[in-house]
Design an enzyme around this catalytic site. Structure first.
Site, PDB file in Angstrom:
ATOM      1  N   GLU A  31      66.515  68.411  44.624  1.00 51.53           N
ATOM      2  CA  GLU A  31      66.650  66.951  44.834  1.00 51.53           C
ATOM      3  C   GLU A  31      67.655  66.645  45.940  1.00 51.53           C
ATOM      4  O   GLU A  31      68.371  65.640  45.881  1.00 51.53           O
ATOM      5  CB  GLU A  31      67.085  66.256  43.543  1.00 51.53           C
ATOM      6  CG  GLU A  31      66.191  66.588  42.375  1.00 51.53           C
ATOM      7  CD  GLU A  31      65.343  65.444  41.927  1.00 51.53           C
ATOM      8  OE1 GLU A  31      65.343  64.421  42.607  1.00 51.53           O
ATOM      9  OE2 GLU A  31      64.676  65.618  40.903  1.00 51.53           O
ATOM     10  N   SER A  38      64.885  68.479  33.493  1.00 52.17           N
ATOM     11  CA  SER A  38      63.982  68.612  34.652  1.00 52.17           C
ATOM     12  C   SER A  38      62.559  68.213  34.281  1.00 52.17           C
ATOM     13  O   SER A  38      61.910  67.455  35.006  1.00 52.17           O
ATOM     14  CB  SER A  38      63.929  70.080  35.080  1.00 52.17           C
ATOM     15  OG  SER A  38      64.588  70.300  36.272  1.00 52.17           O
ATOM     16  N   ALA A  50      65.021  59.901  40.636  1.00 50.04           N
ATOM     17  CA  ALA A  50      65.276  61.204  40.004  1.00 50.04           C
ATOM     18  C   ALA A  50      66.725  61.654  40.206  1.00 50.04           C
ATOM     19  O   ALA A  50      67.360  62.183  39.286  1.00 50.04           O
ATOM     20  CB  ALA A  50      64.312  62.236  40.576  1.00 50.04           C
ATOM     21  N   TRP A  93      58.467  76.026  44.889  1.00 50.61           N
ATOM     22  CA  TRP A  93      59.571  75.594  44.031  1.00 50.61           C
ATOM     23  C   TRP A  93      59.225  74.337  43.257  1.00 50.61           C
ATOM     24  O   TRP A  93      60.052  73.421  43.194  1.00 50.61           O
ATOM     25  CB  TRP A  93      60.833  75.296  44.862  1.00 50.61           C
ATOM     26  CG  TRP A  93      61.445  76.465  45.527  1.00 50.61           C
ATOM     27  CD1 TRP A  93      61.596  76.646  46.857  1.00 50.61           C
ATOM     28  CD2 TRP A  93      62.029  77.612  44.888  1.00 50.61           C
ATOM     29  NE1 TRP A  93      62.224  77.841  47.105  1.00 50.61           N
ATOM     30  CE2 TRP A  93      62.501  78.453  45.912  1.00 50.61           C
ATOM     31  CE3 TRP A  93      62.184  78.012  43.552  1.00 50.61           C
ATOM     32  CZ2 TRP A  93      63.119  79.672  45.639  1.00 50.61           C
ATOM     33  CZ3 TRP A  93      62.801  79.222  43.285  1.00 50.61           C
ATOM     34  CH2 TRP A  93      63.267  80.032  44.330  1.00 50.61           C
ATOM     35  N   ASP A 134      75.007  69.914  50.452  1.00 55.00           N
ATOM     36  CA  ASP A 134      75.281  69.610  51.869  1.00 55.00           C
ATOM     37  C   ASP A 134      74.522  68.365  52.317  1.00 55.00           C
ATOM     38  O   ASP A 134      75.071  67.496  53.009  1.00 55.00           O
ATOM     39  CB  ASP A 134      74.811  70.770  52.767  1.00 55.00           C
ATOM     40  CG  ASP A 134      75.554  72.064  52.489  1.00 55.00           C
ATOM     41  OD1 ASP A 134      76.736  71.999  52.106  1.00 55.00           O
ATOM     42  OD2 ASP A 134      74.939  73.143  52.646  1.00 55.00           O
TER      43      ASP A 134
END
Ligand code: TGC
Ligand code: FAD
Length: 405
Positions: free
Chosen positions: A384, A111, A263, A182, A388
């Site tokens: 990212e 990350s 990413a 976040w 779903d």
């Protein structure tokens, strides 16, 4: 953690990482000598500097800040960007290989590297002015500076287009207000690439630097996942940002979404690394652990688990190898990237869960990396773009129907 404690951990745990990567379909034959060489050197670095300390940092929920400079030195920040800005000038397959080796150790380490390379350096490279590239890229590539990427907000996660973070034009500067949530790397970041709307509601990328008045980065505590990665908020309270810090090369949501392609591609390689580590650990354990008078690997139920893990890992390896080829030719589509991110994180989670069971009680301890991988992957399946959302991106590609609206 003090440098003495880190050095003690390095000595105490040196040589304990016995990872051997599974390669059932000889996919190594598809890699160039240079790619294999880079992989060896990153693997060697991980075994020497990261594996001995990572469990301890995760248990303490502490970010190993000292590795930022090391990751810069091994070329993990922006390896796919040009050498003229201090980056690696390598292909996307090599970028994927590096992400895989890092996440083989811990998703949090990957990350740190993928945010820096794909979400901070890439937008500056792709959409920045020459002055912005020269100012930021070399320092980010070397690990002298750490960056973060602010897209998600408290009320806008899967739907970033609803963002309310905004700036108002004041002549030579803009005034930024709002909050992001976040955000990986935020508490230690020197630089943040922030996506915000102007007065007309159009999304722009803005480079915000630590020290700008009204800009704070509170830490997010009590995570059960990615405990060795730092996560936080970005709070903007009337922050004066010079206009020269706005990325001139893009407007609209396609700016951040273009960065996410890069990413998400890295994650599809990375998550597979976590799966490979869980599988390798489970194989070794199954050969050694004796129950009912023989190694548990001799029981059909355990063989089924290992066979299915290896099958899914092999399919996923082929998927990312081919995707790497498409990325290098500039042909990979967002939906192809969504398929790989979604599939590889899902198989990694399944492999981690099965591998954990194979280790019985030992599987829940920090003696083995599996439970840490499993908990980390619960973030990876969400960030990212959630599982779903990637399914719906694929669904739209297949049917031409947009299920988001
Ligand atoms: P929509 O109307 O479909 O698109 C808006 C504009 O963007 C373009 N576009 C893309 N461009 C490049 N790449 C992509 N993948 C693109 N997807 C869409 C599109 O063509 C359009 O362009 P234009 O010129 O017509 O304006 O947008 P929407 O609002 O309907 O949303 C679509 C959706 C849901 C797929 C998208 O918003 C989405 O992907 N949501 C998930 C959000 C997400 O992934 N957030 C990630 C935050 S960063 C993070 O998690 C980092 S974790 C890092 C770590 O620690 O490793
Ligand atoms: P929501 O969007 O509220 O989704 C909740 C649930 O609803 C999910 O299951 C989702 O799949 C489902 N859902 C939503 N919309 C639909 C729909 N249309 N149809 C069907 N189901 C739907 N963001 C950044 O900008 N930068 C970062 O560096 C970053 N790092 C992160 C690090 C960690 C550890 C974590 C956990 C997240 C990070 N994120 C970051 C944020 C991440 O991208 C978001 O958490 C993610 O996009 C989902 O947003 P949300 O949490 O608000 O969930």
């Amino acid at each position: 953690m003090s440098s003495q404690e880190i050095s003690d951990l390095l000595s105490a745990n040196q040589g304990k990482d016995r990872y051997v990567a599974p390669d059932f379909y000889a996919i190594d034959d598809l890699l160039t000598e240079e790619q294999k060489l880079i992989r060896s050197s990153v693997r060697e670095y991980v075994k020497r500097e990261l594996s001995p300390i990572i469990e301890h940092f995760a248990q303490q929920a502490e970010f190993p800040t000292h590795i930022v400079k090391q990751l810069g030195e091994i070329g993990a920040f922006g390896p796919q960007l040009p050498v003229e800005y201090g980056c690696g000038g390598m292909d996307y397959t090599t970028y994927g290989i590096i992400m895989q080796e890092l996440e083989r150790c811990d998703s949090g380490v990957r990350s740190t590297a993928s945010v820096q390379g794909s979400l901070v350096m890439y937008p500056i490279y792709k959409f920045g002015s020459e002055a912005q590239k020269n100012k930021y890229l070399p320092k980010l590539a070397s690990g002298d500076w750490l960056g973060c990427f602010g897209l998600t907000e408290p009320d806008h996660g899967s739907n970033p287009g609803g963002m309310t973070t905004n700036f108002v034009d004041k002549g030579d500067h803009v005034v930024l207000n709002g909050a992001k949530m976040w955000i990986s790397n935020a508490p230690f970041a020197d630089v943040a690439v922030v996506w915000a709307k102007n007065e007309a509601g159009i999304v722009h990328g803005v480079i915000v630097e630590r020290g700008m008045e009204g800009f704070t980065t509170p830490t997010t505590h009590n995570k059960w996942s990615l405990r060795a990665s730092c996560t936080g908020e970005l709070v903007f309270d009337n922050v004066k940002v010079p206009k020269e810090n706005i990325l001139p090369g893009v407007t609209g949501l396609k700016g951040p979404l273009t960065c996410l392609n890069s990413a998400r591609y890295g994650i599809s390689w990375g998550a597979l690394g976590a799966a490979m580590d869980c599988y390798d650990t489970a194989v070794r354990y199954a050969k050694q652990r004796i129950q009912f008078g023989k190694p548990i690997g001799g029981f059909q139920l355990q063989q089924k688990k290992l066979s299915e893990m290896l099958t899914e890992i092999t399919k996923a390896q082929l998927l990312v190898w081919r995707l790497g080829q498409l990325m290098d030719k500039g042909l990979a589509t967002p939906a192809q990237i969504s398929m790989a991110k979604r599939n590889n994180v899902e198989i990694a989670l399944n492999v981690a869960r099965e591998a954990r069971q194979m280790l019985g009680g030992m599987g829940i301890t920090g003696e083995f990396p599996i439970m840490r991988h499993m908990m980390n992957l619960e973030s990876v399946v969400t960030y990212e773009g959630t599982h779903d959302i990637h399914l719906l991106i694929l669904g739209m590609e297949i049917t031409g129907e947009n299920a988001f609206v």
